[in-house]
Enzyme design. Structure first.
Site, short mmCIF file in Angstrom:
data_model
loop_
_atom_site.label_atom_id
_atom_site.label_comp_id
_atom_site.label_asym_id
_atom_site.label_seq_id
_atom_site.Cartn_x
_atom_site.Cartn_y
_atom_site.Cartn_z
N LYS A 77 43.15 82.35 -5.43
CA LYS A 77 44.46 81.72 -5.20
C LYS A 77 45.50 82.79 -4.94
O LYS A 77 45.53 83.82 -5.62
CB LYS A 77 44.83 80.88 -6.43
CG LYS A 77 46.13 80.09 -6.28
CD LYS A 77 46.40 79.25 -7.53
CE LYS A 77 47.67 78.41 -7.40
NZ LYS A 77 47.92 77.59 -8.60
N SER A 152 48.68 72.63 -7.96
CA SER A 152 49.09 73.58 -6.95
C SER A 152 47.94 74.38 -6.34
O SER A 152 48.08 74.94 -5.25
CB SER A 152 50.11 74.56 -7.53
OG SER A 152 49.52 75.34 -8.54
N SER A 176 47.17 72.33 -12.51
CA SER A 176 46.88 72.80 -11.15
C SER A 176 45.45 73.23 -10.88
O SER A 176 45.13 73.54 -9.73
CB SER A 176 47.80 73.97 -10.78
OG SER A 176 49.07 73.47 -10.50
N1 GLN Z 1 52.00 69.82 -11.05
C1 GLN Z 1 52.53 70.69 -12.04
C2 GLN Z 1 53.81 71.30 -11.59
O1 GLN Z 1 54.23 71.01 -10.52
C3 GLN Z 1 51.53 71.72 -12.43
C4 GLN Z 1 51.58 72.97 -11.62
C5 GLN Z 1 50.63 74.03 -12.12
O2 GLN Z 1 49.78 73.77 -12.99
N2 GLN Z 1 50.78 75.22 -11.61
O3 GLN Z 1 54.43 72.05 -12.27
#
Ligand code: GLN
Length: 475
Positions: A77, A152, A176
């Site tokens: 990532k 994400s 994410s």
């Molecule tokens: N969807 C969550 C957010 O927008 C989680 C994001 C993540 O785990 N990096 O913060």
């Protein structure tokens, strides 16, 4: 390339069916050819990959130990730094950023013979649930190209689902890893907070950030986790707790394991997802697990708590992108203050700006007690919910997301709608316990759904055992 596992690559290399260099060339060519369909890779790293592959082949020729991930094509990532290899965090600000060092997880996976073939797209600074917040365009879900892959870590999930990498690294702050794994029909693991070093993971919300693996089967995640887990003196929050043998834990024996299903999660879950989760729970009963209903009474406060804590930490962490270090710099500014302002205004996307504003607000003198301090107290209550539940059960299972992958563009106008769907994932991060998603079937529309499994701190072995036993019984 397309259907390899870590074990099949190892066997093929040792039997000399192919060399690491051949496999790497094939993997790179395939990934580059397929990428326009999904936009899952932001950068390819052919030189680095081929050098690593040659090193594996040299070890084989010399009869040396080739390492646990020898020859395995891996995607990382793009919030995880790679020395000399562009790391953008999917932000315009870091479009040209070349890190001077490697993340610990990257060092460990390369030491084990893993081959990094590229960097995976994601939401900008890992903020989002659909990958639509990337400055370099959204990722498409390989299972249904008109849908999002989740976020994400959408790119990291998509490359594994698309077979353009065998495994990948993602990061999870509020879901994410698990949510994109669920949306793309693969396995994703968020280890205990502190199990895997965060050194070199670009900070979003430091008390919630985790690095973890994606794979097409539970065993591959266990193998990758084995390599990256363990104390690291470069991360003060990494835990000095022995790493158990995760692969040995996959013995299929879950008889008598006590499983809790939170009533607060199942109530009101749309049947499209709920029926598949219930079927998975029934399957666990068939495997000999003792299933009971449990309660997580503070569930209703989870999303609000998460979005206060994570935005507060993000507003502080993102202060470093100021045009002085790391980032592109605004060309048009005349004063220092202007340079900060214009750089940040031009560089950050809408979601990052929203979070910086929210986070600054909840930390401000007048509102700190009402929001940030209160959220910290509720975070402790949520942790207590889990501590009480784990007095009765060995694992908790439930949904990852209320709905399967949605259409690109469908929810971009309404961020709060997207935030609310994080209800089942954020508490794992707020509590710091290990949690994962394992595929549990498809909806009538053919969209994958993941079963979430959560266990006590540092019981990754128990979590993976349950997931693999379930996977084995349904394949
Ligand atoms: N969807 C969550 C957010 O927008 C989680 C994001 C993540 O785990 N990096 O913060």
């Amino acid at each position: 390339m397309t259907n390899h596992s870590i074990d099949s690559i190892r066997a093929g290399l040792l039997k000399k069916e192919f060399t690491a260099e051949e496999l790497t060339k094939q993997a790179l060519a395939y990934a580059e050819a397929e990428n326009p369909k999904t936009n899952a890779y932001l950068t390819f790293s052919p030189e680095r990959a081929l050098a690593a592959a040659k090193a594996v082949d040299a070890k084989i020729a010399a009869g040396q130990d080739i390492g646990a991930l020898a020859g395995v094509p891996v995607a990382v990532k793009d919030v995880i730094v790679t020395k000399g290899l562009r790391t953008t965090c999917a932000s315009k600000l870091l479009e040209n950023y070349i890190p001077p060092y490697d993340a610990t997880a990257v060092i460990r996976l390369e030491q084990a013979g893993g081959i990094i073939i590229g960097k995976a797209n994601c939401d900008e600074f890992a903020m989002g649930s659909s990958n639509e917040n990337s400055a370099f365009g959204p990722v498409r879900n390989p299972v249904a190209l008109d849908r999002v892959p989740g976020g994400s870590s959408g790119g990291s999930a998509a490359v594994v689902a698309q077979n353009t990498a065998v495994v990948s690294l993602g990061s999870d702050t509020g879901g994410s890893i698990r949510q994109p794994a669920s949306f793309c029909g693969i396995t994703g693991v968020t280890p205990t907070y502190g199990r895997v070093s965060r050194y070199g993971l670009t900070a979003f919300a430091s008390s919630l950030d985790h690095i973890g693996p994606f794979s097409r089967n539970v065993r591959d995640s266990a193998r990758l986790l084995q390599v990256i887990a363990g104390k690291d003196e470069m991360d003060a929050t990494s835990a000095d707790v022995p790493v158990s043998d995760y692969v040995a834990a996959l013995d299929g024996n879950v008889k008598g394991m006590k499983i809790g299903v939170p009533k607060e999660w199942m109530d009101g879950l749309p049947s499209e997802t709920g029926d598949l989760i219930q079927a998975a729970v029934d399957q666990l009963v068939k495997l000999g697990c003792e299933v009971k209903e449990i309660h997580l009474p503070h569930t209703a406060y989870a999303v609000a708590t998460y979005y206060i804590v994570c935005t507060a930490e993000a507003s502080s962490n993102l202060a470093r992108y100021d045009g002085v270090r790391y980032t592109n710099r605004a060309a048009s500014a005349n004063t220092l203050a202007d340079m900060y302002r214009v750089t940040r205004d031009e560089g950050f996307g809408a979601e990052c700006k929203r979070r910086i504003m929210l986070g600054t607000y909840v930390l401000s003198a007048g509102y700190y007690d009402a929001y940030y301090l209160k959220a910290q107290k509720v975070r402790a209550l949520i942790a207590q919910d889990y501590a009480k539940a784990f007095e009765q059960v060995d694992a908790i299972v439930g949904p990852v997301s209320p709905h399967p992958a949605f259409k690109l563009g469908e929810k971009v106008e309404d961020p709060s709608q997207i935030y609310l769907a994080d209800i089942y994932t954020v508490t794992g991060d707020l509590t710091g316990i290990p949690c994962m998603s394992v595929p549990c079937g498809k909806t009538a529309d053919g969209l994958p759904v993941g079963l979430q499994i959560l266990t006590k701190h540092f019981d990754e072995a128990g979590m993976l055992r349950l997931a693999e036993a379930y996977e084995r019984s349904t394949n």
